[in-house]
Motif scaffolding. Structure first.
Motif, PDB file in Angstrom:
ATOM      1  N   GLY A   9      29.267  47.054  39.291  1.00 37.49           N
ATOM      2  CA  GLY A   9      29.796  47.233  40.636  1.00 37.49           C
ATOM      3  C   GLY A   9      31.265  47.583  40.612  1.00 37.49           C
ATOM      4  O   GLY A   9      31.889  47.640  39.549  1.00 37.49           O
ATOM      5  N   ILE A  12      37.006  44.324  41.673  1.00 32.52           N
ATOM      6  CA  ILE A  12      37.448  43.423  42.736  1.00 32.52           C
ATOM      7  C   ILE A  12      38.948  43.658  42.949  1.00 32.52           C
ATOM      8  O   ILE A  12      39.723  43.665  41.992  1.00 32.52           O
ATOM      9  CB  ILE A  12      37.186  41.960  42.334  1.00 32.52           C
ATOM     10  N   TYR A 152      36.118  37.695  45.101  1.00 27.71           N
ATOM     11  CA  TYR A 152      35.923  38.644  46.188  1.00 27.71           C
ATOM     12  C   TYR A 152      37.188  39.482  46.366  1.00 27.71           C
ATOM     13  O   TYR A 152      38.276  39.078  45.951  1.00 27.71           O
ATOM     14  CB  TYR A 152      35.619  37.922  47.500  1.00 27.71           C
ATOM     15  N   ASP A 153      37.033  40.613  47.026  1.00 29.68           N
ATOM     16  CA  ASP A 153      38.203  41.410  47.378  1.00 29.68           C
ATOM     17  C   ASP A 153      39.153  40.553  48.202  1.00 29.68           C
ATOM     18  O   ASP A 153      38.734  39.835  49.108  1.00 29.68           O
ATOM     19  CB  ASP A 153      37.772  42.625  48.226  1.00 29.68           C
ATOM     20  N   ARG A 210      34.836  42.854  37.913  1.00 28.08           N
ATOM     21  CA  ARG A 210      34.019  43.668  38.803  1.00 28.08           C
ATOM     22  C   ARG A 210      33.117  42.792  39.656  1.00 28.08           C
ATOM     23  O   ARG A 210      33.029  41.588  39.429  1.00 28.08           O
ATOM     24  CB  ARG A 210      33.188  44.663  37.992  1.00 28.08           C
ATOM     25  N   ARG A 211      32.451  43.424  40.622  1.00 35.86           N
ATOM     26  CA  ARG A 211      31.756  42.657  41.642  1.00 35.86           C
ATOM     27  C   ARG A 211      30.778  41.660  41.043  1.00 35.86           C
ATOM     28  O   ARG A 211      30.831  40.464  41.337  1.00 35.86           O
ATOM     29  CB  ARG A 211      31.014  43.603  42.596  1.00 35.86           C
ATOM     30  N   GLN A 212      29.881  42.150  40.177  1.00 40.53           N
ATOM     31  CA  GLN A 212      28.859  41.246  39.670  1.00 40.53           C
ATOM     32  C   GLN A 212      29.439  40.268  38.652  1.00 40.53           C
ATOM     33  O   GLN A 212      29.147  39.071  38.686  1.00 40.53           O
ATOM     34  CB  GLN A 212      27.731  42.058  39.035  1.00 40.53           C
ATOM     35  N   SER A 348      24.824  43.329  43.353  1.00 48.27           N
ATOM     36  CA  SER A 348      25.418  42.370  44.273  1.00 48.27           C
ATOM     37  C   SER A 348      24.940  40.950  44.000  1.00 48.27           C
ATOM     38  O   SER A 348      25.469  40.004  44.557  1.00 48.27           O
ATOM     39  CB  SER A 348      25.078  42.754  45.713  1.00 48.27           C
ATOM     40  N   HIS A 385      27.960  38.957  48.760  1.00 43.66           N
ATOM     41  CA  HIS A 385      28.039  40.402  48.531  1.00 43.66           C
ATOM     42  C   HIS A 385      26.778  41.087  49.032  1.00 43.66           C
ATOM     43  O   HIS A 385      26.839  42.104  49.719  1.00 43.66           O
ATOM     44  CB  HIS A 385      28.215  40.700  47.041  1.00 43.66           C
TER      45      HIS A 385
END
Lengths: 411, 255
Positions: A9, A12, A152-153, A210-212, A348, A385
């Motif tokens: 993903g 972040i 998270y962002d 990264r996201r995941q 996600s 997410h």
């Protein structure tokens, strides 16, 4: 940067930079929604004065687990729900400029470490998996995971902040090693190396930001596996620093670094504030922004009045669904929208949980399906997410909590 | 990058991807193409509104791209009542009876086209021109970027198609065979709703669809891909189930 990282993903976008001075809110609150399933036994009454770190209430099932005031305060309001479940306990802070003597604590045994955290209000920093509750005082963790990544962002960036607190962080980690016979995993973003002598029992793992790969559930899946028979505890890096500060000063540290997003257009900034701070107090002094204050990740999109116990960011957002396109195409309907698969959904959820089948099982209330696809190892925040990226607009966190309650009851 | 959070946003992206191939089709056909397009849009809108109103749902408007796909893939000589009947069947039985797009597991356009071929013997589908193939490429790129076509499905499908055709003919196929397939591959076979939902399942689904399409090529490339999309779509839930069972078995063996 390895090519395979793209599958995890997007990166972040964490918030670094200078940390502003302490914002002392007028009031703070401890919220029942942060502690699922908790029934309380009160130690204070409305109007009582409490010192920083003074006990407010304890878990009715485990009287050793104390919940404390994050700063010197007067108890303003106690709201209890049915079954002595906590709704909210509001404290009005009292400005306190008297200097306190710092005296380092020494611990001899693992039991000492446990007793210290239980009595001084830092035990609730742990959450266990499965099910996401605060662990029982005598529980044994098969492993402890320290989450030192921005999940998270817009969250404070440990890569930028943690090097300033290496000593306290290392002290905290040393104490964690006393609490379990299993490993203590400290999960850091790639590129962050800390020199911490004396924490040999702690295994440092690096993950791409990264996201995941920023999710605690990702780390647990890769480093530990299913938690059904081998429960793990998770703790946030700032809570480990708070433990380190308790050890080095003997004082309860009720302040945290939070990232404030006064409006979507303005650049976020870091500030120190007190756990559970009132969000309007936090945004005081900022030019009037969008209407809805949110505690935690912006994408939670849920109006809040207080900073959650485990949240390290706060934002103000515009009411969703007011764009021209929404008015043209989306009529407000009561029935659920469909889950339309798209590639972003796949990264996600933690690895091994197939996103679309899992979200379909959750929507349909299929308990067996949720459990089979790995739902037992997840808690609400792991679904944030997916909830944000899914076209259905379903509150998956609430649905998962109901499923977890059923799984727990069946045990 | 925009985040896709509402069904109508996905429909908009899909329509955007369909505009170049539709423009090519209309310039190739002229007025007859326009008549068919208008009829298809009218029929699809009626069904969409009837069902979403009846269910108090938000319209996803997804029947519009389905109508566009059907327009591109049918012959301009098709009579309007046949089109209306087939499209009604495809939209209602292929999509709306399940609760609308995203609740079912079939592609409405693929069901419509398969119905046309079965219900009216002798009906042929439009064989795609190379120009249509080229015009689909920007749309394919857009859908891949938006995550509405899974690259695993496309790659596995290309592999399956190549293997199948090579087995049929004994020689690897040329570009002349691949270009006309791009439109149907992009909008029918690689449809994210009809595709398998697990990562390993997407490889299997794409490969199976490619093999099936190669097997059916004697019927014509367009027909072959329609039936491949339909059969692979029917098998997709089974493929997912097998993949998940295998994964769960591995997990419990590890734990």
């Amino acid at each position: 940067m390895p090519l395979a990282d793209f599958r995890l993903g997007p990166r972040i976008r964490a918030v670094g930079g200078p940390v502003g001075p302490l914002i002392l809110p007028r009031s703070v609150a401890l919220l029942g929604t942060d502690y699922p399933g908790l029934r309380v036994e009160l130690r204070v009454r409305e109007g009582d004065k409490v010192a920083a770190g003074g006990a407010l209430f304890c878990d009715r099932k485990h009287a050793e687990v104390a919940f404390v005031a994050p700063a010197k305060a007067r108890v303003a309001k106690i709201e209890l729900g049915p079954g002595r479940r906590l709704s909210a306990l509001v404290l009005d802070l009292v400005r306190d400029d008297t200097p306190v003597e710092a005296a380092p604590l020494t611990l001899k045994t693992g039991d000492d470490a446990r007793q210290l955290l239980l009595a001084r209000g830092l035990w609730p920093a742990f959450r266990r998996r499965p099910f996401g509750q605060i662990p029982a005082p005598d529980a044994q963790a098969a492993a402890i995971f320290v989450h030192a990544m921005a999940g998270y962002d817009g969250a404070p960036d440990p890569a930028a902040l943690l090097p300033q607190f290496v000593r306290e962080f290392a002290e905290g980690l040393r104490l964690l090693a006393h609490l379990t016979h299993g490993p203590v995993h400290a999960c850091l973003p790639v590129g962050l190396t800390l020199s911490m002598p004396g924490v040999e029992r702690v295994r440092i793992a690096h993950f791409p930001p990264r996201r995941q790969s920023s999710m605690a559930a990702h780390h647990i899946t890769l480093l530990h596996g299913p938690t059904r028979d081998r429960p793990v505890w998770t703790i946030d890096w700032q809570d480990v620093i708070a433990i380190g500060r308790l050890l080095t000063t003997g004082l309860y540290a009720g302040d945290r670094i939070v990232a404030l997003h006064p409006s979507p257009a303005a650049a976020p900034r870091l500030a120190r504030t007190i756990l559970g701070a009132s969000l309007p107090d936090l945004f005081e002094g900022h030019p009037a922004g969008p209407a809805i204050p949110v505690s935690g990740p912006v994408m939670r999109e849920k109006q809040a009045h207080w900073l959650g116990r485990y949240d390290t960011q706060a934002a103000r957002i515009a009411a969703p669904g007011h764009s021209l396109m929404h008015r043209m195409f989306g009529t407000p309907g009561g029935t659920p929208r469909p889950i339309l698969p798209h590639a972003a959904l796949d990264a996600s959820l933690p690895p091994g949980v197939p996103a679309v089948p899992f979200l379909r099982a959750l929507s349909a209330g299929d308990l067996d399906g949720v459990e089979r696809l790995g739902g037992r190892d997840l808690i609400e925040e792991d679904l944030l997410h997916a909830q944000y990226l899914c076209t259905s607009g379903t509150d998956y966190g609430a649905r998962l909590r109901r499923m977890l309650e059923m799984m727990e009851a069946a045990e | 990058m925009i985040t896709l959070r509402h069904p109508w946003q996905i429909t908009l992206v899909l329509i955007g991807a369909l505009i170049p191939p539709l423009a090519v089709t209309l310039t190739e056909r002229g007025a007859a193409g326009l008549k068919l397009l208008a009829a298809a849009l009218a029929v699809s809108l009626i069904w969409d509104l009837i069902f979403t109103r009846a269910r108090w749902q938000q319209p996803s408007w997804h029947s519009l791209p389905a109508a566009l796909i059907v327009t591109v893939m049918t012959l301009p000589t098709l009579s309007l009542w046949q089109l209306a009947l087939a499209l009604s069947f495809g939209l209602v039985i292929g999509e709306q009876v399940f609760g609308g797009r995203g609740f079912g597991f079939l592609n409405a356009a693929a069901v419509t086209l398969a119905f046309l071929v079965f219900a009216f013997p002798g009906t042929a589908l439009q064989e795609a021109s190379p120009a249509l193939g080229y015009a689909t490429l920007p749309g394919l790129a857009l859908l891949l970027a938006a995550g509405l076509v899974f690259w695993r499905v496309v790659v596995a499908l290309a592999l399956g198609l190549l293997v199948g055709l090579a087995m049929n003919a004994g020689t690897p196929p040329g570009v002349g065979l691949v270009l006309p397939a791009i439109f149907a591959v992009t909008f029918l076979v690689a449809d994210p709703v009809a595709s398998a939902a697990t990562q390993a399942g997407r490889w299997l689904y794409g490969f199976a669809a490619g093999l099936l399409a190669a097997l059916f090529t004697p019927l014509g490339m367009a027909e072959a891909l329609v039936f491949a999309a339909l059969l692979a779509g029917l098998a997709a839930p089974l493929i997912d189930d097998i993949v998940i069972r295998a994964q769960v078995g591995r997990r419990s063996a590890r734990g």
